[in-house]
Design a protein around this motif. Structure first.
Motif, PDB file in Angstrom:
ATOM      1  N   ASP A  55       0.900  -1.140   0.176  1.00  0.00           N
ATOM      2  CA  ASP A  55       0.044  -0.187  -0.113  1.00  0.00           C
ATOM      3  C   ASP A  55       1.027   1.067  -0.318  1.00  0.00           C
ATOM      4  O   ASP A  55       1.777   1.660   0.294  1.00  0.00           O
ATOM      5  CB  ASP A  55      -0.984   0.208   0.840  1.00  0.00           C
ATOM      6  CG  ASP A  55      -1.786   1.195   1.127  1.00  0.00           C
ATOM      7  OD1 ASP A  55      -1.240   2.583   1.337  1.00  0.00           O
ATOM      8  OD2 ASP A  55      -3.654   0.624   1.647  1.00  0.00           O
ATOM      9  N   HIS A  57       0.155   4.443   0.990  1.00  0.00           N
ATOM     10  CA  HIS A  57       0.466   5.186   2.082  1.00  0.00           C
ATOM     11  C   HIS A  57       0.739   4.354   3.028  1.00  0.00           C
ATOM     12  O   HIS A  57       1.403   5.283   4.322  1.00  0.00           O
ATOM     13  CB  HIS A  57      -1.212   5.271   2.150  1.00  0.00           C
ATOM     14  CG  HIS A  57      -1.946   6.418   1.116  1.00  0.00           C
ATOM     15  ND1 HIS A  57      -1.383   7.539   0.578  1.00  0.00           N
ATOM     16  CD2 HIS A  57      -3.011   5.173   0.729  1.00  0.00           C
ATOM     17  CE1 HIS A  57      -2.295   7.544  -0.386  1.00  0.00           C
ATOM     18  NE2 HIS A  57      -3.173   6.535  -0.565  1.00  0.00           N
ATOM     19  N   ALA A  61       1.855   6.399   6.907  1.00  0.00           N
ATOM     20  CA  ALA A  61       0.896   5.591   8.412  1.00  0.00           C
ATOM     21  C   ALA A  61       0.916   5.780   9.698  1.00  0.00           C
ATOM     22  O   ALA A  61       2.436   5.409   9.954  1.00  0.00           O
ATOM     23  CB  ALA A  61       0.426   4.353   7.746  1.00  0.00           C
ATOM     24  N   ASP A  62       0.227   6.420  10.245  1.00  0.00           N
ATOM     25  CA  ASP A  62       0.092   6.353  11.731  1.00  0.00           C
ATOM     26  C   ASP A  62      -0.395   5.048  12.544  1.00  0.00           C
ATOM     27  O   ASP A  62      -0.468   4.086  11.449  1.00  0.00           O
ATOM     28  CB  ASP A  62       0.143   7.750  12.563  1.00  0.00           C
ATOM     29  CG  ASP A  62      -1.930   7.797  12.091  1.00  0.00           C
ATOM     30  OD1 ASP A  62      -2.397   6.644  11.380  1.00  0.00           O
ATOM     31  OD2 ASP A  62      -2.798   8.556  12.727  1.00  0.00           O
ATOM     32  N   TYR A  64      -2.986   4.042  13.853  1.00  0.00           N
ATOM     33  CA  TYR A  64      -4.908   3.846  12.789  1.00  0.00           C
ATOM     34  C   TYR A  64      -4.537   3.431  11.596  1.00  0.00           C
ATOM     35  O   TYR A  64      -5.185   2.763  11.299  1.00  0.00           O
ATOM     36  CB  TYR A  64      -5.093   5.175  13.136  1.00  0.00           C
ATOM     37  CG  TYR A  64      -6.675   4.921  13.297  1.00  0.00           C
ATOM     38  CD1 TYR A  64      -7.930   4.077  13.573  1.00  0.00           C
ATOM     39  CD2 TYR A  64      -7.149   5.608  11.991  1.00  0.00           C
ATOM     40  CE1 TYR A  64      -9.111   4.093  13.993  1.00  0.00           C
ATOM     41  CE2 TYR A  64      -8.575   5.407  11.509  1.00  0.00           C
ATOM     42  CZ  TYR A  64      -9.938   4.664  12.249  1.00  0.00           C
ATOM     43  OH  TYR A  64     -10.986   4.120  12.506  1.00  0.00           O
ATOM     44  N   TRP A  65      -3.978   3.988  11.277  1.00  0.00           N
ATOM     45  CA  TRP A  65      -3.974   4.614   9.280  1.00  0.00           C
ATOM     46  C   TRP A  65      -3.482   2.911   9.105  1.00  0.00           C
ATOM     47  O   TRP A  65      -3.615   2.219   7.795  1.00  0.00           O
ATOM     48  CB  TRP A  65      -3.178   5.506   8.381  1.00  0.00           C
ATOM     49  CG  TRP A  65      -2.971   5.660   7.434  1.00  0.00           C
ATOM     50  CD1 TRP A  65      -4.194   4.814   6.859  1.00  0.00           C
ATOM     51  CD2 TRP A  65      -3.087   6.401   7.282  1.00  0.00           C
ATOM     52  NE1 TRP A  65      -4.163   4.840   4.965  1.00  0.00           N
ATOM     53  CE2 TRP A  65      -3.445   6.032   4.871  1.00  0.00           C
ATOM     54  CE3 TRP A  65      -2.392   8.106   6.861  1.00  0.00           C
ATOM     55  CZ2 TRP A  65      -2.948   7.666   4.198  1.00  0.00           C
ATOM     56  CZ3 TRP A  65      -1.793   8.385   5.975  1.00  0.00           C
ATOM     57  CH2 TRP A  65      -2.398   8.116   4.432  1.00  0.00           C
ATOM     58  N   ASP A  68      -6.002   0.091   9.631  1.00  0.00           N
ATOM     59  CA  ASP A  68      -6.322  -0.112   8.573  1.00  0.00           C
ATOM     60  C   ASP A  68      -6.514  -0.601   6.896  1.00  0.00           C
ATOM     61  O   ASP A  68      -6.526  -1.006   6.693  1.00  0.00           O
ATOM     62  CB  ASP A  68      -7.375   1.316   8.120  1.00  0.00           C
ATOM     63  CG  ASP A  68      -8.558   1.521   7.572  1.00  0.00           C
ATOM     64  OD1 ASP A  68      -9.361   1.596   7.480  1.00  0.00           O
ATOM     65  OD2 ASP A  68      -7.596   1.749   6.219  1.00  0.00           O
ATOM     66  N   ILE A  69      -4.833  -0.140   6.802  1.00  0.00           N
ATOM     67  CA  ILE A  69      -3.948  -1.286   5.756  1.00  0.00           C
ATOM     68  C   ILE A  69      -4.255  -2.392   5.744  1.00  0.00           C
ATOM     69  O   ILE A  69      -4.180  -2.814   5.085  1.00  0.00           O
ATOM     70  CB  ILE A  69      -2.078  -0.134   5.856  1.00  0.00           C
ATOM     71  CG1 ILE A  69      -2.672   0.940   5.466  1.00  0.00           C
ATOM     72  CG2 ILE A  69      -2.175  -1.202   4.716  1.00  0.00           C
ATOM     73  CD1 ILE A  69      -1.456   2.167   4.964  1.00  0.00           C
ATOM     74  N   ASN A 123     -13.670   1.559  12.733  1.00  0.00           N
ATOM     75  CA  ASN A 123     -14.124   2.707  11.872  1.00  0.00           C
ATOM     76  C   ASN A 123     -15.178   3.759  12.579  1.00  0.00           C
ATOM     77  O   ASN A 123     -14.504   4.888  13.015  1.00  0.00           O
ATOM     78  CB  ASN A 123     -15.048   2.394  11.039  1.00  0.00           C
ATOM     79  CG  ASN A 123     -15.030   2.722   9.547  1.00  0.00           C
ATOM     80  OD1 ASN A 123     -14.935   3.908   9.347  1.00  0.00           O
ATOM     81  ND2 ASN A 123     -16.332   1.774   7.982  1.00  0.00           N
TER      82      ASN A 123
END
Ligand SMILES: *[C@@H]1O[C@H](CO)[C@@H](O)[C@H](O)[C@H]1NC(C)=O
Ligand SMILES: *[C@@H]1O[C@H](CO)[C@@H](O)[C@H](O)[C@H]1NC(C)=O
Length: 188
Positions: A55, A57, A61-62, A64-65, A68-69, A123
């Protein structure tokens, strides 16, 4: 003489290209401390880094991100494995083989819904059950793997292992939220 210079020039150029490639490739480039911390806690560091960096990003990414990834990667992997099983079922006629595939089909149905619940929780920023969902999904893949025990052809071994690897990453990242003391944030 001229040829020799041209040769060494082209060697220099190749070396330059090589260095540019290495430095610009996500895995050759800088892996963030967060990704290093997470991946060091998994059973396969390079698999973990490669998967997360698939990915674009991941590098920014932190926690949390990154969670999500990881859950999204697992979700895509589980649904495509599920589709692959459906394709295999369409082609299979032997009763025994079909039975094993059907068990895998229901395993991956569970895996997909566990990862989905994880994404929903993420989410709504509720983290308590995340690791449990990812662990549950990994167990479903293990069950699929054992469905083919004693069978000469186990068409899903590669996918089961890949998916379990992705679930493991999800479990580790989930613990960033629920068990932050187990991470060495002084590195971050
Ligand atoms: C780790 O993952 C890589 C793929 O990223 C794979 O080639 C390698 O065999 C794995 N190592 C182990 C010990 O499973
Ligand atoms: C699942 O993930 C692994 C590792 O990233 C990848 O090699 C494999 O192709 C994926 N499988 C599917 C069906 O998406």
């Amino acid at each position: 003489m001229g040829i020799r210079i041209a040769k060494s020039r082209s060697l220099c150029f190749s070396l330059f290209c090589f260095l540019v490639l290495v430095c610009c490739h996500p895995c050759g480039g800088k892996v963030t401390k967060l990704v290093q911390e997470v991946c060091a806690k998994t059973s396969n560091y390079s698999f973990c880094v490669e998967s997360l960096y698939s990915d674009p990003h991941a590098a920014e990414a932190d926690a949390y991100w990154l969670a999500d990834i990881a859950f999204r990667l697992a979700y895509v992997n589980a649904t495509s494995t599920q589709n692959h099983i459906l394709e295999l079922l369409k082609k299979s006629t032997s009763g025994d083989y079909r039975g094993r595939l059907q068990r895998c089909g229901s395993d991956y149905k569970k895996a997909v819904s566990a990862i989905e619940m994880g994404l929903n929780d993420l989410n709504s920023e509720s983290f308590d059950l995340l690791a449990g969902y990812a662990d549950h999904a990994a167990h479903a893949a293990s069950d699929c793997q054992s469905a083919f025990e004693g069978s000469p052809n186990s068409p899903l071994t590669y996918m089961n292992n890949a998916f379990k690897g992705l679930c493991e990453i999800c479990v580790v990242i989930s613990k960033l939220f629920t068990d932050p003391n187990s991470f060495d944030f002084s590195l971050l």
